[in-house]
Design a protein around this motif. Sequence first.
Motif, PDB file in Angstrom:
ATOM      1  N   GLU A   1       0.831  -1.196   0.000  1.00  0.00           N
ATOM      2  CA  GLU A   1       0.000   0.000   0.000  1.00  0.00           C
ATOM      3  C   GLU A   1       0.874   1.259   0.000  1.00  0.00           C
ATOM      4  O   GLU A   1       0.572   2.226  -0.683  1.00  0.00           O
ATOM      5  CB  GLU A   1      -0.904  -0.004   1.243  1.00  0.00           C
ATOM      6  CG  GLU A   1      -1.888   1.121   1.288  1.00  0.00           C
ATOM      7  CD  GLU A   1      -2.687   1.115   2.580  1.00  0.00           C
ATOM      8  OE1 GLU A   1      -3.919   1.156   2.521  1.00  0.00           O
ATOM      9  OE2 GLU A   1      -2.070   1.039   3.673  1.00  0.00           O
ATOM     10  N   ARG A   2       1.973   1.229   0.769  1.00  0.00           N
ATOM     11  CA  ARG A   2       2.881   2.375   0.819  1.00  0.00           C
ATOM     12  C   ARG A   2       4.234   1.885   0.322  1.00  0.00           C
ATOM     13  O   ARG A   2       5.030   1.328   1.086  1.00  0.00           O
ATOM     14  CB  ARG A   2       2.961   2.924   2.234  1.00  0.00           C
ATOM     15  CG  ARG A   2       1.650   3.558   2.679  1.00  0.00           C
ATOM     16  CD  ARG A   2       1.753   4.156   4.051  1.00  0.00           C
ATOM     17  NE  ARG A   2       1.860   3.123   5.073  1.00  0.00           N
ATOM     18  CZ  ARG A   2       2.134   3.368   6.354  1.00  0.00           C
ATOM     19  NH1 ARG A   2       2.358   4.591   6.745  1.00  0.00           N
ATOM     20  NH2 ARG A   2       2.194   2.389   7.216  1.00  0.00           N
ATOM     21  N   GLU A   3       4.459   2.081  -0.947  1.00  0.00           N
ATOM     22  CA  GLU A   3       5.645   1.508  -1.575  1.00  0.00           C
ATOM     23  C   GLU A   3       6.910   2.200  -1.099  1.00  0.00           C
ATOM     24  O   GLU A   3       6.972   3.440  -1.050  1.00  0.00           O
ATOM     25  CB  GLU A   3       5.529   1.606  -3.094  1.00  0.00           C
ATOM     26  CG  GLU A   3       4.443   0.701  -3.653  1.00  0.00           C
ATOM     27  CD  GLU A   3       4.517   0.559  -5.151  1.00  0.00           C
ATOM     28  OE1 GLU A   3       4.199   1.533  -5.831  1.00  0.00           O
ATOM     29  OE2 GLU A   3       4.886  -0.537  -5.623  1.00  0.00           O
ATOM     30  N   ALA A   4       7.891   1.381  -0.739  1.00  0.00           N
ATOM     31  CA  ALA A   4       9.212   1.847  -0.279  1.00  0.00           C
ATOM     32  C   ALA A   4       9.123   2.716   0.967  1.00  0.00           C
ATOM     33  O   ALA A   4      10.007   3.517   1.237  1.00  0.00           O
ATOM     34  CB  ALA A   4       9.947   2.585  -1.395  1.00  0.00           C
ATOM     35  N   GLN A   5       8.053   2.583   1.708  1.00  0.00           N
ATOM     36  CA  GLN A   5       7.939   3.318   2.963  1.00  0.00           C
ATOM     37  C   GLN A   5       8.102   2.392   4.156  1.00  0.00           C
ATOM     38  O   GLN A   5       8.003   2.820   5.302  1.00  0.00           O
ATOM     39  CB  GLN A   5       6.587   4.032   3.044  1.00  0.00           C
ATOM     40  CG  GLN A   5       6.423   5.095   1.975  1.00  0.00           C
ATOM     41  CD  GLN A   5       5.081   5.782   2.056  1.00  0.00           C
ATOM     42  OE1 GLN A   5       4.626   6.151   3.126  1.00  0.00           O
ATOM     43  NE2 GLN A   5       4.431   5.942   0.922  1.00  0.00           N
ATOM     44  N   LEU A   6       8.295   1.129   3.865  1.00  0.00           N
ATOM     45  CA  LEU A   6       8.534   0.118   4.899  1.00  0.00           C
ATOM     46  C   LEU A   6       9.505  -0.904   4.321  1.00  0.00           C
ATOM     47  O   LEU A   6       9.545  -1.114   3.107  1.00  0.00           O
ATOM     48  CB  LEU A   6       7.222  -0.578   5.279  1.00  0.00           C
ATOM     49  CG  LEU A   6       6.195   0.258   6.049  1.00  0.00           C
ATOM     50  CD1 LEU A   6       4.816  -0.348   5.897  1.00  0.00           C
ATOM     51  CD2 LEU A   6       6.564   0.313   7.526  1.00  0.00           C
ATOM     52  N   PHE A   7      10.249  -1.522   5.214  1.00  0.00           N
ATOM     53  CA  PHE A   7      11.172  -2.542   4.732  1.00  0.00           C
ATOM     54  C   PHE A   7      10.467  -3.873   4.455  1.00  0.00           C
ATOM     55  O   PHE A   7      11.019  -4.764   3.848  1.00  0.00           O
ATOM     56  CB  PHE A   7      12.280  -2.780   5.764  1.00  0.00           C
ATOM     57  CG  PHE A   7      13.291  -1.673   5.816  1.00  0.00           C
ATOM     58  CD1 PHE A   7      14.123  -1.425   4.732  1.00  0.00           C
ATOM     59  CD2 PHE A   7      13.414  -0.873   6.929  1.00  0.00           C
ATOM     60  CE1 PHE A   7      15.065  -0.410   4.764  1.00  0.00           C
ATOM     61  CE2 PHE A   7      14.355   0.147   6.981  1.00  0.00           C
ATOM     62  CZ  PHE A   7      15.178   0.388   5.895  1.00  0.00           C
ATOM     63  N   GLY A   8       9.233  -3.995   4.920  1.00  0.00           N
ATOM     64  CA  GLY A   8       8.549  -5.282   4.872  1.00  0.00           C
ATOM     65  C   GLY A   8       8.399  -5.846   3.472  1.00  0.00           C
ATOM     66  O   GLY A   8       8.060  -5.135   2.521  1.00  0.00           O
ATOM     67  N   GLU A   9       8.653  -7.136   3.362  1.00  0.00           N
ATOM     68  CA  GLU A   9       8.484  -7.827   2.086  1.00  0.00           C
ATOM     69  C   GLU A   9       7.995  -9.238   2.367  1.00  0.00           C
ATOM     70  O   GLU A   9       8.421  -9.872   3.326  1.00  0.00           O
ATOM     71  CB  GLU A   9       9.805  -7.896   1.318  1.00  0.00           C
ATOM     72  CG  GLU A   9       9.667  -8.569  -0.041  1.00  0.00           C
ATOM     73  CD  GLU A   9      11.016  -8.807  -0.709  1.00  0.00           C
ATOM     74  OE1 GLU A   9      11.494  -7.916  -1.411  1.00  0.00           O
ATOM     75  OE2 GLU A   9      11.590  -9.904  -0.513  1.00  0.00           O
ATOM     76  N   ILE A  10       7.099  -9.707   1.537  1.00  0.00           N
ATOM     77  CA  ILE A  10       6.616 -11.070   1.678  1.00  0.00           C
ATOM     78  C   ILE A  10       6.699 -11.761   0.330  1.00  0.00           C
ATOM     79  O   ILE A  10       6.563 -11.126  -0.721  1.00  0.00           O
ATOM     80  CB  ILE A  10       5.172 -11.099   2.234  1.00  0.00           C
ATOM     81  CG1 ILE A  10       4.762 -12.523   2.602  1.00  0.00           C
ATOM     82  CG2 ILE A  10       4.181 -10.442   1.273  1.00  0.00           C
ATOM     83  CD1 ILE A  10       3.540 -12.617   3.475  1.00  0.00           C
ATOM     84  N   ARG A  11       6.925 -13.059   0.395  1.00  0.00           N
ATOM     85  CA  ARG A  11       7.032 -13.847  -0.842  1.00  0.00           C
ATOM     86  C   ARG A  11       6.076 -15.027  -0.761  1.00  0.00           C
ATOM     87  O   ARG A  11       6.075 -15.765   0.223  1.00  0.00           O
ATOM     88  CB  ARG A  11       8.462 -14.320  -1.050  1.00  0.00           C
ATOM     89  CG  ARG A  11       9.396 -13.146  -1.279  1.00  0.00           C
ATOM     90  CD  ARG A  11      10.792 -13.556  -1.626  1.00  0.00           C
ATOM     91  NE  ARG A  11      11.595 -12.368  -1.877  1.00  0.00           N
ATOM     92  CZ  ARG A  11      12.543 -12.287  -2.794  1.00  0.00           C
ATOM     93  NH1 ARG A  11      12.837 -13.349  -3.524  1.00  0.00           N
ATOM     94  NH2 ARG A  11      13.224 -11.175  -2.971  1.00  0.00           N
ATOM     95  N   PHE A  12       5.299 -15.164  -1.810  1.00  0.00           N
ATOM     96  CA  PHE A  12       4.309 -16.229  -1.860  1.00  0.00           C
ATOM     97  C   PHE A  12       4.715 -17.281  -2.886  1.00  0.00           C
ATOM     98  O   PHE A  12       5.425 -16.991  -3.849  1.00  0.00           O
ATOM     99  CB  PHE A  12       2.939 -15.671  -2.258  1.00  0.00           C
ATOM    100  CG  PHE A  12       2.431 -14.593  -1.353  1.00  0.00           C
ATOM    101  CD1 PHE A  12       1.994 -14.887  -0.068  1.00  0.00           C
ATOM    102  CD2 PHE A  12       2.393 -13.275  -1.775  1.00  0.00           C
ATOM    103  CE1 PHE A  12       1.526 -13.881   0.767  1.00  0.00           C
ATOM    104  CE2 PHE A  12       1.926 -12.267  -0.944  1.00  0.00           C
ATOM    105  CZ  PHE A  12       1.490 -12.578   0.326  1.00  0.00           C
ATOM    106  N   TYR A  13       4.160 -18.478  -2.656  1.00  0.00           N
ATOM    107  CA  TYR A  13       4.384 -19.523  -3.659  1.00  0.00           C
ATOM    108  C   TYR A  13       3.693 -19.137  -4.962  1.00  0.00           C
ATOM    109  O   TYR A  13       2.563 -18.621  -4.946  1.00  0.00           O
ATOM    110  CB  TYR A  13       3.824 -20.858  -3.175  1.00  0.00           C
ATOM    111  CG  TYR A  13       4.727 -21.568  -2.193  1.00  0.00           C
ATOM    112  CD1 TYR A  13       5.905 -22.164  -2.626  1.00  0.00           C
ATOM    113  CD2 TYR A  13       4.391 -21.649  -0.842  1.00  0.00           C
ATOM    114  CE1 TYR A  13       6.733 -22.821  -1.727  1.00  0.00           C
ATOM    115  CE2 TYR A  13       5.210 -22.304   0.058  1.00  0.00           C
ATOM    116  CZ  TYR A  13       6.385 -22.885  -0.387  1.00  0.00           C
ATOM    117  OH  TYR A  13       7.204 -23.532   0.485  1.00  0.00           O
ATOM    118  N   PRO A  14       4.334 -19.399  -6.075  1.00  0.00           N
ATOM    119  CA  PRO A  14       3.722 -19.063  -7.363  1.00  0.00           C
ATOM    120  C   PRO A  14       2.825 -20.198  -7.860  1.00  0.00           C
ATOM    121  O   PRO A  14       2.707 -21.249  -7.224  1.00  0.00           O
ATOM    122  CB  PRO A  14       4.933 -18.893  -8.271  1.00  0.00           C
ATOM    123  CG  PRO A  14       5.922 -19.875  -7.718  1.00  0.00           C
ATOM    124  CD  PRO A  14       5.705 -19.934  -6.231  1.00  0.00           C
TER     125      PRO A  14
END
Lengths: 370, 418
Positions: B382-395
């Motif tokens: 929602e707030r791009e590059a405003q948090l370090f948070g990253e999540i990765r999902f199975y494709p």
Amino acid sequence: MTHRTGWIIAVLLVGPALTGGAMAVAQDSQFGIRGLGTPGRWESVRSRTTGGAFGPFDPLSPLMEASLADIGQLTATAAGGTSNRDVLVGGTATSLRATRFPLMGVAGPVARRLAVSVGFTTYLDKSWDVTLRDSFMLRGVLQRYTDEITSDGSVADIRIAAASRLTRRIALGAGLHVLAGSTRMTAERQFDDSTFHRVQQSAEVRYDGLGVSGSVLIGVAPGLTIAGWARRDNRLRAKVADTTSAVTDLPLMAGGGVLFAPSPSARLGASVAWRSWSKAGADAFDTWTWSAGAEFGSRRMPIRLGARGGQMPFGPGTEAPTEVAGSLGTGRAFAQGRALIDLGLERLERRGGGLTERVWTVLVGITVRP
Amino acid sequence: MIRRRLALVGAVLLVAACVERLAAPGHCPDYCPTGQITVVDTLLTTSINRDSSYRGYVLAYQSPLMLAANLPGATDTLDGRPIFRMNGYGARFRISTVDTSTGPILGADSARLQLYVVRRDTATHNLRLQLYRLPITIDTSTTFGSVAAPFTDSLLRTVNIDTLLAQPGRKDSVTGDSAVVDTANHRVVLSLKLDTAAARYIAADSGTVAYGIRIAADTLASIAFGKDAFGPALQWYLRVDSLGMPVARTPGALGARLASFVFAPPPAPLDSTLAVGGVPSTRSLLRVAFPKVIRDSAQIIRATLFLVPAVAARGAPADSFVIEARSVFADFGAKSPIDLRLSDTTVIHVGATDTVKIEVTNLLQAWAADSTHPTVLVLLPEREAQLFGEIRFYPSVAAAFRPTLQVTFVRRFPFGVP
């Protein structure tokens, strides 16, 4: 008022019906929800306050055509009514109210032995609103919801009729009936769980059909007249967005009546009718209806009363629901009889399949003879 | 008169009579319509295909925030450091306001640096801020490693923010620092005094200075500084030569011409998983084969996108972040223009590995309403590059854990059927 002006008024009164813009509705009933609807009563206020017994003999009631032969002059009429209905079912009572305009028409002689009429009345009332509270398992969770399914509209019977008095004793009539109308239907579901969006669907259902009718009026003796009529409608086709969604056979109908006028200030009548509604599908029944009524006093301000009973065509179970009603009314003529106002009060009770409806209806009719 | 009254009463009665009341409780099935609302719930397990991730939509210097963090992890420490540069007034400054004569700037008596802390965790204790002098050559391409040395040996000031906030009037009479807490906007405005040694006005550099910030705390050291209108501002207190006489001048405060942040460790390279978030920001595209039976003849009342994390969500533990699902106007892969009209969101908690559910009802309803709309979902923070948070999902290629859609829809009501 000239003859031409009278016809203009008549067209203004009846025009909306012919263009499909009219909202002609009779008295609603919960019994009509599962069936085709609630059949209308093809009676003017005058006839209805005699229980419908005068219907076959009243030129302003669209039940029969032959009685038009005695209309004498151009006449336009309209009727309205407000019903307060108590519905008792399953230990709960609900009070409902509706205002309807079930009749409008104009009739008059066009030749020495020929009278015609055009107008509309309610063929089937299809206005109802059902709310339902229930639940079911969805995504592994018991989801509670509230349904509301509504139908608002009716099927109007637009009639073009002609009648002729062949002899002093015999009059014949025939009519062509165009069934047309529409209902605005909605189906809504609101889940308690707001993650499920509100279900909201609607459609306009248009109806059409055709029918023919014929009738005879026979003067048996001075002051004693008998009537007979029959009507055949083909089918009621329902279309949603130009796609036919249902085709339902419509009933054959027949009936008769007797009118006895022992003096100029007393008229007694009775009638009976049969309709083969059972061909309209499941939960539909053939019906017999009867009525008896009287009118006393001068035609300037008479007192009317009547009773009727019979069966309703649609209902659950193996037996047709029944109805019985009593009515009372009067009328008042103005402007040397050129304008008439009829007032009526009807008490009706319908029973069947665990449901009881009790209805008070106030009726107002206006008739103009320009 | 009587007739008029009667007419009035009649009119009132007529209006009152026209009130309709038709709604009655349904007693089914006897006194209900034959048609019923039919709800269908279906799980579309293979409808999402050709999914991929793209990085680089918003870079650190493009972010409206400067992120500062010092969060030791199991394998490494998330270390975010704001960096900013202010250009100076040049070598000379106007002596008087009534003429244009200027004098050489001899130096600065002091300066005051104003910083806006626009996001902080109130559970963080003993929050300390360290101000470093950086080379004025820092720019948008500066990396964490390229400024590692000055962040080691050029410490100017250390400020304990919790201590400062606890001072009477939030002013430290010894250091000259002060703070203002804006409870309405949840901001803390820090005003740090820099003495002559810390505030070096070097005329040869036109007075340009660059600073960097590191933070530390007992736990959860993660805050964000504002930029632009809420960015760093430097107030110089200069000494200017006026015909051999040094005079004091206080010019207007200067804003940062460059404001960014560097961080370590760098984001892991993209692989086959569906990554969302991080810095630079990452988005994922999911292409949905939307069944015609649902699209054409049903009303969707709920649609849920299920995503299985391939790894636990990364980022500052206190900074749970929101990812949103949006649709696109056209499918141009990484450059697909996003439809900003509708979005569905969910909150991602750092460290969590639970299946993520995003309600995408709005989007699927829009697809059903417009058959020309591409049936592509974009997952983005929602707030791009405003948090370090990253999540990765199975494709979608991971058959057992692929993204799925659960759609609850209502068939067309059988209107017109008696």
